[in-house]
Design an enzyme around this catalytic site. Structure first.
Site, PDB file in Angstrom:
ATOM      1  N   ILE A 100       0.869  -1.172   0.000  1.00 19.11           N
ATOM      2  CA  ILE A 100       0.000   0.000   0.000  1.00 19.11           C
ATOM      3  C   ILE A 100       0.906   1.223   0.000  1.00 19.11           C
ATOM      4  O   ILE A 100       1.856   1.309   0.785  1.00 19.11           O
ATOM      5  CB  ILE A 100      -0.922  -0.022   1.239  1.00 19.11           C
ATOM      6  CG1 ILE A 100      -1.911  -1.178   1.090  1.00 19.11           C
ATOM      7  CG2 ILE A 100      -1.651   1.305   1.396  1.00 19.11           C
ATOM      8  CD1 ILE A 100      -2.799  -1.399   2.293  1.00 19.11           C
ATOM      9  N   HIS A 117      -5.951  -4.440 -11.235  1.00 19.83           N
ATOM     10  CA  HIS A 117      -6.596  -5.098 -10.107  1.00 19.83           C
ATOM     11  C   HIS A 117      -7.517  -6.196 -10.648  1.00 19.83           C
ATOM     12  O   HIS A 117      -8.338  -5.937 -11.531  1.00 19.83           O
ATOM     13  CB  HIS A 117      -7.405  -4.080  -9.297  1.00 19.83           C
ATOM     14  CG  HIS A 117      -8.090  -4.712  -8.122  1.00 19.83           C
ATOM     15  ND1 HIS A 117      -7.402  -5.093  -6.989  1.00 19.83           N
ATOM     16  CD2 HIS A 117      -9.381  -5.073  -7.929  1.00 19.83           C
ATOM     17  CE1 HIS A 117      -8.256  -5.649  -6.138  1.00 19.83           C
ATOM     18  NE2 HIS A 117      -9.453  -5.649  -6.687  1.00 19.83           N
ATOM     19  N   THR A 149      -5.184   6.471  -7.104  1.00 19.02           N
ATOM     20  CA  THR A 149      -5.444   7.611  -6.231  1.00 19.02           C
ATOM     21  C   THR A 149      -5.191   7.150  -4.794  1.00 19.02           C
ATOM     22  O   THR A 149      -4.881   5.970  -4.565  1.00 19.02           O
ATOM     23  CB  THR A 149      -6.897   8.101  -6.386  1.00 19.02           C
ATOM     24  OG1 THR A 149      -7.769   6.992  -6.143  1.00 19.02           O
ATOM     25  CG2 THR A 149      -7.158   8.660  -7.773  1.00 19.02           C
ATOM     26  N   GLU A 151      -7.007   6.395  -2.402  1.00 20.43           N
ATOM     27  CA  GLU A 151      -7.854   5.319  -1.881  1.00 20.43           C
ATOM     28  C   GLU A 151      -7.536   4.012  -2.608  1.00 20.43           C
ATOM     29  O   GLU A 151      -7.537   3.960  -3.843  1.00 20.43           O
ATOM     30  CB  GLU A 151      -9.339   5.682  -2.083  1.00 20.43           C
ATOM     31  CG  GLU A 151     -10.256   4.852  -1.223  1.00 20.43           C
ATOM     32  CD  GLU A 151     -11.724   5.246  -1.410  1.00 20.43           C
ATOM     33  OE1 GLU A 151     -12.587   4.504  -0.945  1.00 20.43           O
ATOM     34  OE2 GLU A 151     -11.991   6.280  -2.045  1.00 20.43           O
TER      35      GLU A 151
HETATM   36  C1  GRF Z   1      -2.353 -10.162 -10.976  1.00 15.33           C
HETATM   37  O1  GRF Z   1      -3.521 -10.906 -10.877  1.00 15.33           O
HETATM   38  C2  GRF Z   1      -2.654  -8.720 -10.680  1.00 15.33           C
HETATM   39  O2  GRF Z   1      -3.876  -8.299 -11.174  1.00 15.33           O
HETATM   40  C3  GRF Z   1      -2.651  -8.741  -9.193  1.00 15.33           C
HETATM   41  O3  GRF Z   1      -1.591  -9.585  -8.830  1.00 15.33           O
HETATM   42  C4  GRF Z   1      -1.355 -10.504  -9.881  1.00 15.33           C
HETATM   43  C5  GRF Z   1       0.053 -10.345 -10.308  1.00 15.33           C
HETATM   44  O4  GRF Z   1       0.475 -11.281 -11.226  1.00 15.33           O
HETATM   45  N1  GRF Z   1      -2.598  -7.411  -8.652  1.00 15.33           N
HETATM   46  P1  GRF Z   1       1.877 -11.115 -11.957  1.00 15.33           P
HETATM   47  O5  GRF Z   1       2.941 -10.859 -10.890  1.00 15.33           O
HETATM   48  O6  GRF Z   1       1.782  -9.973 -12.921  1.00 15.33           O
HETATM   49  O7  GRF Z   1       2.100 -12.423 -12.642  1.00 15.33           O
END
Ligand code: GRF
Length: 196
Positions: A100, A117, A149, A151
């Site tokens: 974070i 995400h 952002t 949040e």
């Molecule tokens: C992916 O699912 C991404 O969306 C999430 O963590 C995972 C990372 O995978 N935040 P990688 O390290 O890019 O293979």
């Protein structure tokens, strides 16, 4: 040349997808952009191996070596800013970066800090998105690329992709289906930002 700095914590498959797309689509020539560095907060992040093989500068900043989130973020910013150039601000790409970030860090890179995400935001911010989508009985799941952002897992949406949730899905099978789409939309969204 506009530099892209990618932050990872693990496998780095999104980072690799971005690097491969940049090579295939000639971002250097067409967009004046290159993946200049990959930074990990974990020494053993597998993605570092791929980045080094590609001749990309890598850096490890162990968050545990810092007394506070603020100190870690300040050190991270100092590394990132080595890739900033006058008139060509660095683009910071979070790709499975499991930290974070402080508001100070986010504000410093406002408008040039993006994240991926694995859910259809604003549904399921935070962790365990695939299990939560299955538990909620969702028939569709997906992935979101967004501006960062202050949040967590909010911010303007740049791209999304949708996949079906199948009857026998586990969190792992759904994650794998979503990940294939991550590798398509993240490079595309970044190319879109670089064209602006
Ligand atoms: C992916 O699912 C991404 O969306 C999430 O963590 C995972 C990372 O995978 N935040 P990688 O390290 O890019 O293979």
């Amino acid at each position: 040349m506009k530099n892209i700095v990618i932050l990872i914590s693990g496998g780095g498959s999104n980072m690799a997808a971005i690097v491969k797309t940049a090579q295939r689509d000639g971002w250097r020539e067409r967009l004046g952009a290159q993946v200049a560095a990959v930074i990990s907060n974990k020494l053993d992040a597998k993605g570092l191996v791929f980045a080094r093989e590609q001749g990309i500068a890598t850096e490890v900043l162990d968050h545990k070596a810092f007394a506070s989130r603020e100190e870690f973020d300040a050190a991270l910013a100092a590394v990132i800013d080595r890739f900033d150039a006058p008139g060509a601000p660095v683009l910071v790409v979070l790709a499975g970066f499991m930290r974070i970030l402080t508001p100070g860090f986010v504000n410093r890179y406002a408008g040039r800090l993006v994240n991926i995400h694995p859910s259809l935001l604003p549904a399921f911010p935070g962790l365990h998105t695939h299990q939560r989508a299955i538990d909620a009985g969702c028939q569709f799941a997906g992935v979101t690329v967004h501006q960062v952002t202050a949040e967590l897992d909010h911010g303007p949406i740049l791209a999304q992709a949708v996949v079906p949730v199948l009857p026998d899905d586990t969190a792992d099978t759904l994650a794998a289906r979503v990940l294939t789409q991550e590798h398509v939309i993240y490079p595309r969204a970044i190319a879109g930002l670089l064209q602006k």
